[in-house]
Write a protein that holds these residues in place. Sequence first.
Motif, mmCIF file in Angstrom:
data_model
loop_
_atom_site.group_PDB
_atom_site.id
_atom_site.type_symbol
_atom_site.label_atom_id
_atom_site.label_comp_id
_atom_site.label_asym_id
_atom_site.label_seq_id
_atom_site.Cartn_x
_atom_site.Cartn_y
_atom_site.Cartn_z
ATOM 1 N N TYR A 109 0.617 -1.333 -0.008
ATOM 2 C CA TYR A 109 -0.232 -0.262 -0.092
ATOM 3 C C TYR A 109 0.860 1.239 0.021
ATOM 4 N N GLY A 110 2.815 0.951 0.432
ATOM 5 C CA GLY A 110 2.992 2.761 -0.049
ATOM 6 C C GLY A 110 3.088 3.106 1.719
ATOM 7 N N ILE A 111 2.900 2.456 2.274
ATOM 8 C CA ILE A 111 2.569 2.344 3.645
ATOM 9 C C ILE A 111 3.659 2.430 4.268
ATOM 10 N N LEU A 112 4.723 3.491 4.613
ATOM 11 C CA LEU A 112 6.254 3.330 5.160
ATOM 12 C C LEU A 112 6.077 3.762 6.847
ATOM 13 N N THR A 113 6.882 2.960 6.788
ATOM 14 C CA THR A 113 6.344 3.169 8.642
ATOM 15 C C THR A 113 7.960 2.780 9.327
ATOM 16 N N GLY A 114 7.685 2.799 10.855
ATOM 17 C CA GLY A 114 9.698 3.005 11.156
ATOM 18 C C GLY A 114 10.262 1.584 10.932
ATOM 19 N N GLY A 115 9.747 0.833 11.441
ATOM 20 C CA GLY A 115 9.737 -1.072 11.651
ATOM 21 C C GLY A 115 9.752 -0.926 10.019
ATOM 22 N N ARG A 116 9.283 -0.748 8.883
ATOM 23 C CA ARG A 116 9.741 -1.616 7.477
ATOM 24 C C ARG A 116 10.715 -0.434 7.316
ATOM 25 N N LEU A 117 11.065 0.371 7.276
ATOM 26 C CA LEU A 117 12.266 1.474 7.408
ATOM 27 C C LEU A 117 13.568 0.271 7.328
ATOM 28 N N THR A 118 13.292 0.412 9.054
ATOM 29 C CA THR A 118 14.241 -0.745 9.760
ATOM 30 C C THR A 118 14.385 -1.187 9.303
ATOM 31 N N ALA A 119 13.562 -2.664 8.866
ATOM 32 C CA ALA A 119 13.453 -3.348 8.000
ATOM 33 C C ALA A 119 14.177 -3.907 6.452
ATOM 34 N N ALA A 120 13.775 -2.779 5.988
ATOM 35 C CA ALA A 120 14.465 -2.830 4.373
ATOM 36 C C ALA A 120 15.993 -2.673 4.776
ATOM 37 N N ARG A 121 16.353 -1.371 6.103
ATOM 38 C CA ARG A 121 17.861 -1.558 6.019
ATOM 39 C C ARG A 121 18.635 -2.286 6.605
ATOM 40 N N ARG A 122 17.760 -2.818 7.124
ATOM 41 C CA ARG A 122 18.487 -4.297 7.708
ATOM 42 C C ARG A 122 18.485 -5.454 6.953
ATOM 43 N N ALA A 123 17.722 -5.501 5.272
ATOM 44 C CA ALA A 123 17.779 -6.194 4.849
ATOM 45 C C ALA A 123 18.754 -5.948 3.384
ATOM 46 N N ARG A 124 19.793 -4.883 4.090
ATOM 47 C CA ARG A 124 20.402 -3.942 3.102
ATOM 48 C C ARG A 124 19.266 -3.720 1.220
ATOM 49 N N LEU A 125 18.219 -2.929 2.236
ATOM 50 C CA LEU A 125 17.073 -3.313 0.343
ATOM 51 C C LEU A 125 16.991 -1.581 0.557
ATOM 52 N N ARG A 126 17.305 -0.744 -0.481
ATOM 53 C CA ARG A 126 16.557 0.503 -1.171
ATOM 54 C C ARG A 126 15.515 0.962 -0.908
ATOM 55 N N THR A 127 14.339 1.403 -0.546
ATOM 56 C CA THR A 127 13.234 1.524 -0.609
ATOM 57 C C THR A 127 13.086 2.856 -1.434
ATOM 58 N N VAL A 128 11.982 2.526 -2.579
ATOM 59 C CA VAL A 128 11.402 3.198 -3.411
ATOM 60 C C VAL A 128 9.816 3.484 -3.246
ATOM 61 N N LEU A 129 9.042 4.445 -3.799
ATOM 62 C CA LEU A 129 7.546 4.828 -3.337
ATOM 63 C C LEU A 129 7.497 4.631 -4.845
#
Length: 242
Positions: A145-165
């Motif tokens: 849904y394109g809804i970014l949260t603190g937890g999801r942003l942190t999870a992406a960083r820990r998985a070494r993924l760049r977040t993009v909408l």
Amino acid sequence: MVRHPGTVGVGALAAAAAWHIGPAATWLPPVRKILSPSLDGRGSPDHVALTFDDGPDPDSTPHFLRVLAEHRVRATFFLVGESLTRHPDLGRALVAAGHEVAVHGWHHDRPWYPAPLRDVREVRRAADAVRRICGTDPQWYRPPYGILTGGRLTAARRARLRTVLWSSWGQDWTEHADARSVTASVLRDLTGGGTVLLHDADRWSAPHAWRATLEALPALLAECRRLGLRVGPLCEHDVERG
């Protein structure tokens, strides 16, 4: 100054809530366009990144593979982990056709409550599924849904993924969407350097909504060519680092 224990507790809850939901403000295009061009998907001014969410789906994804092959265009597909594990052949077919695969989470759910440990576990699980099934290392994450949260942003960083909408979308998930409305919605905000959001599956959309997207796709690609814009995956987009 002595603080009442209840005040401290309320303050901690408020801080936790802000950490959880604060990044969700980036769902608003004007906010992320100003604060984070990379999150908005801004890249090379002569290029458009074409992205699809919510697959893979055996009823619809193969049709998008066919049309993209006919137009010799590659794209980035954000895959839902649980769907990929049910249809691994489709994930491999995407890569075999030259498309980029990325992470759209393990489940496609809304983040009503903070669950940072679950976020880390499920984003990592989805990324591992992409590596194992598709044989490629994912670089990108887009939350459901394109809804970014603190937890999801942190999870992406820990998985070494760049977040993009995205910077332009087709609004192609509603029962009223048709090829004309999808095309108009994308072109309304389409500029060189933009990232387009479409959907190649309707599991979380109105039934058969993907058909409007599929019908609109040739016209969208033709308009990009007319404007002198190259169309391709995010890996070729040179997304700005914000």
